[in-house]
Design a protein around this motif. Structure first.
Motif, PDB file in Angstrom:
ATOM      1  N   ARG A 120       0.832  -1.208   0.000  1.00 35.32           N
ATOM      2  CA  ARG A 120       0.000   0.000   0.000  1.00 35.32           C
ATOM      3  C   ARG A 120       0.862   1.252   0.000  1.00 35.32           C
ATOM      4  O   ARG A 120       0.633   2.185  -0.787  1.00 35.32           O
ATOM      5  CB  ARG A 120      -0.934  -0.004   1.211  1.00 35.32           C
ATOM      6  N   PHE A 123       2.691   1.723  -3.505  1.00 37.37           N
ATOM      7  CA  PHE A 123       1.868   2.177  -4.625  1.00 37.37           C
ATOM      8  C   PHE A 123       1.195   3.526  -4.366  1.00 37.37           C
ATOM      9  O   PHE A 123       0.672   4.134  -5.295  1.00 37.37           O
ATOM     10  CB  PHE A 123       0.846   1.105  -5.001  1.00 37.37           C
ATOM     11  N   GLU A 124       1.226   3.982  -3.140  1.00 39.46           N
ATOM     12  CA  GLU A 124       0.786   5.346  -2.871  1.00 39.46           C
ATOM     13  C   GLU A 124       1.804   6.362  -3.367  1.00 39.46           C
ATOM     14  O   GLU A 124       1.467   7.534  -3.582  1.00 39.46           O
ATOM     15  CB  GLU A 124       0.557   5.549  -1.370  1.00 39.46           C
ATOM     16  N   ASN A 125       3.041   5.908  -3.581  1.00 37.68           N
ATOM     17  CA  ASN A 125       4.117   6.820  -3.959  1.00 37.68           C
ATOM     18  C   ASN A 125       4.813   6.472  -5.266  1.00 37.68           C
ATOM     19  O   ASN A 125       5.632   7.252  -5.755  1.00 37.68           O
ATOM     20  CB  ASN A 125       5.172   6.853  -2.831  1.00 37.68           C
ATOM     21  N   HIS A 126       4.506   5.301  -5.827  1.00 45.57           N
ATOM     22  CA  HIS A 126       5.161   4.864  -7.054  1.00 45.57           C
ATOM     23  C   HIS A 126       4.128   4.247  -8.007  1.00 45.57           C
ATOM     24  O   HIS A 126       3.166   3.617  -7.568  1.00 45.57           O
ATOM     25  CB  HIS A 126       6.242   3.815  -6.773  1.00 45.57           C
ATOM     26  N   HIS A 127       4.366   4.443  -9.300  1.00 43.46           N
ATOM     27  CA  HIS A 127       3.574   3.776 -10.344  1.00 43.46           C
ATOM     28  C   HIS A 127       2.071   4.001 -10.163  1.00 43.46           C
ATOM     29  O   HIS A 127       1.256   3.102 -10.437  1.00 43.46           O
ATOM     30  CB  HIS A 127       3.880   2.275 -10.362  1.00 43.46           C
ATOM     31  N   GLN A 128       1.707   5.177  -9.723  1.00 44.08           N
ATOM     32  CA  GLN A 128       0.287   5.461  -9.505  1.00 44.08           C
ATOM     33  C   GLN A 128      -0.512   5.464 -10.800  1.00 44.08           C
ATOM     34  O   GLN A 128      -1.737   5.331 -10.778  1.00 44.08           O
ATOM     35  CB  GLN A 128       0.132   6.801  -8.787  1.00 44.08           C
ATOM     36  N   ASP A 129       0.176   5.631 -11.934  1.00 45.13           N
ATOM     37  CA  ASP A 129      -0.525   5.675 -13.223  1.00 45.13           C
ATOM     38  C   ASP A 129      -0.506   4.335 -13.947  1.00 45.13           C
ATOM     39  O   ASP A 129      -0.932   4.250 -15.106  1.00 45.13           O
ATOM     40  CB  ASP A 129       0.084   6.753 -14.120  1.00 45.13           C
ATOM     41  N   ARG A 173       0.599   2.035 -18.573  1.00 41.55           N
ATOM     42  CA  ARG A 173       0.111   3.273 -17.977  1.00 41.55           C
ATOM     43  C   ARG A 173      -1.387   3.401 -18.289  1.00 41.55           C
ATOM     44  O   ARG A 173      -1.848   3.007 -19.351  1.00 41.55           O
ATOM     45  CB  ARG A 173       0.867   4.477 -18.513  1.00 41.55           C
ATOM     46  N   GLU A 174      -2.128   3.963 -17.361  1.00 38.91           N
ATOM     47  CA  GLU A 174      -3.578   4.044 -17.532  1.00 38.91           C
ATOM     48  C   GLU A 174      -3.958   4.812 -18.796  1.00 38.91           C
ATOM     49  O   GLU A 174      -4.992   4.525 -19.415  1.00 38.91           O
ATOM     50  CB  GLU A 174      -4.214   4.696 -16.304  1.00 38.91           C
ATOM     51  N   ARG A 196      -5.998  -2.375  -9.928  1.00 38.74           N
ATOM     52  CA  ARG A 196      -5.290  -1.267  -9.300  1.00 38.74           C
ATOM     53  C   ARG A 196      -5.152  -1.622  -7.832  1.00 38.74           C
ATOM     54  O   ARG A 196      -6.179  -1.819  -7.175  1.00 38.74           O
ATOM     55  CB  ARG A 196      -6.087   0.044  -9.439  1.00 38.74           C
ATOM     56  N   PRO A 197      -3.972  -1.719  -7.279  1.00 39.57           N
ATOM     57  CA  PRO A 197      -2.685  -1.497  -7.923  1.00 39.57           C
ATOM     58  C   PRO A 197      -2.327  -2.624  -8.889  1.00 39.57           C
ATOM     59  O   PRO A 197      -2.924  -3.706  -8.834  1.00 39.57           O
ATOM     60  CB  PRO A 197      -1.713  -1.470  -6.735  1.00 39.57           C
TER      61      PRO A 197
END
Length: 311
Positions: A120, A123-129, A173-174, A196-197
């Protein structure tokens, strides 16, 4: 059908309170696992699961682990199961580690909770897209052509899973997801769901290092006491180091179910018992074509438990 039996713990399936709560309350095998989990965790798993809103929350993951093992307990007790080999697909590796004797149940619970918190935060700080999309009925050649086009544009992608000859998990990427969906539709394929994630992608090496250094070192992992096959290539997991590596590989290596199928056939396995909430592996063509499949899942188990009360 003669031959050996394998027990397969599937990847994450429906595990919200609405999906599995009644099973965890009424099934005797689940109740025993839940009681042990509550003691280890120091709080009520069911209470926290009821409050959870995320499909991959810490307590949703814990419920999936608990239920997968409870269903394996049921299989052994009621089906006379004597599997010769064990497989854990994706998240199911954690249950396989317990079932094979490589980890104690309590340690696997605490490890799972810590890994969920690490994931958690990561993924809150990396690869969010980035998302992982699953799709079927798509020829490999058409997918490869599309991925080559992405590479030429220096656009990120990872193949996160090979589930059948025409069934894949791909991380992009989204912003690229609509292009991927258009390709799938154009070639007669079918989009399943988007995660997601994202999962099982080579770009997540930093998360792998964090879990290796900050989580796995805390827990005792031993050599499995029964044969375990890796979900990324079907190889035999026979040592403590190999089991530790397998748990880490799930973070940044794609799963390859056809390779596992080949390895199981090479061990004369003709019957699969899939124990856990699963809407995927039991339905795949390469599964149904090669094995006699018994699916032991919460809804079916709950019907058996409740049947006497309804008579």
């Amino acid at each position: 059908m003669s031959g050996e039996t394998a027990i397969v713990f599937p990847g994450m399936g429906p595990s919200s309170f609405s999906a599995v709560g009644k099973f965890m309350v009424f099934d005797p095998f689940a109740r025993r696992r839940v009681a042990e989990a509550d003691e280890v965790l120091g709080h009520s798993l069911l209470d926290r699961l009821f409050e959870a809103v995320d499909d991959y929350s810490e307590h949703t993951q814990l419920a999936f682990l608990v239920n997968s093992l409870a269903l394996a307990d049921r299989a052994v007790d009621q089906c006379g199961a004597e599997p010769a080999v064990c497989v854990g697909m994706s998240f199911g590796q954690k249950a396989a580690a317990v079932y094979s004797g490589a980890m104690e149940f309590g340690d696997a619970l605490l490890m799972t909770a810590e890994m969920a918190r690490q994931e958690r935060e990561f993924f809150e700080n990396h690869h969010q897209d980035v998302v992982t999309h699953s799709f079927m009925r798509t020829p490999r050649a058409e997918l490869d052509r599309f991925l080559c086009e992405l590479a030429e544009r220096d656009e990120y992608y990872d193949i996160s899973g090979y589930l059948d000859t025409d069934f894949f998990l791909v991380s992009v990427r989204e912003q690229v997801l609509p292009e991927l969906k258009r390709l799938i539709t154009a070639v007669g394929g079918y989009s399943m769901y988007t995660m997601r994630p994202p999962v099982h992608a080579g770009a997540f090496g930093e998360l792998r290092e964090r879990i290796a250094d900050d989580v796995l070192v805390k827990y005792r992992i031993e050599a499995p006491k029964m044969p375990v096959l890796a979900d990324n290539d079907g190889s035999l997991v026979a040592t403590a180091d190999a089991m530790r590596t397998l748990l880490l590989d799930s973070i940044d290596q794609p799963i390859r179910w056809p390779d596992v199928v080949d390895a199981l056939r090479g061990r004369d396995v003709t019957r699969l018992m899939i124990t856990g909430p699963d809407d995927l592996f039991r339905r795949l063509d390469c599964t149904k074509r090669n094995f006699d499949v018994t699916s032991i899942e919460p809804k079916g188990a709950l019907r058996e438990v409740m049947a006497p009360a309804l008579r």
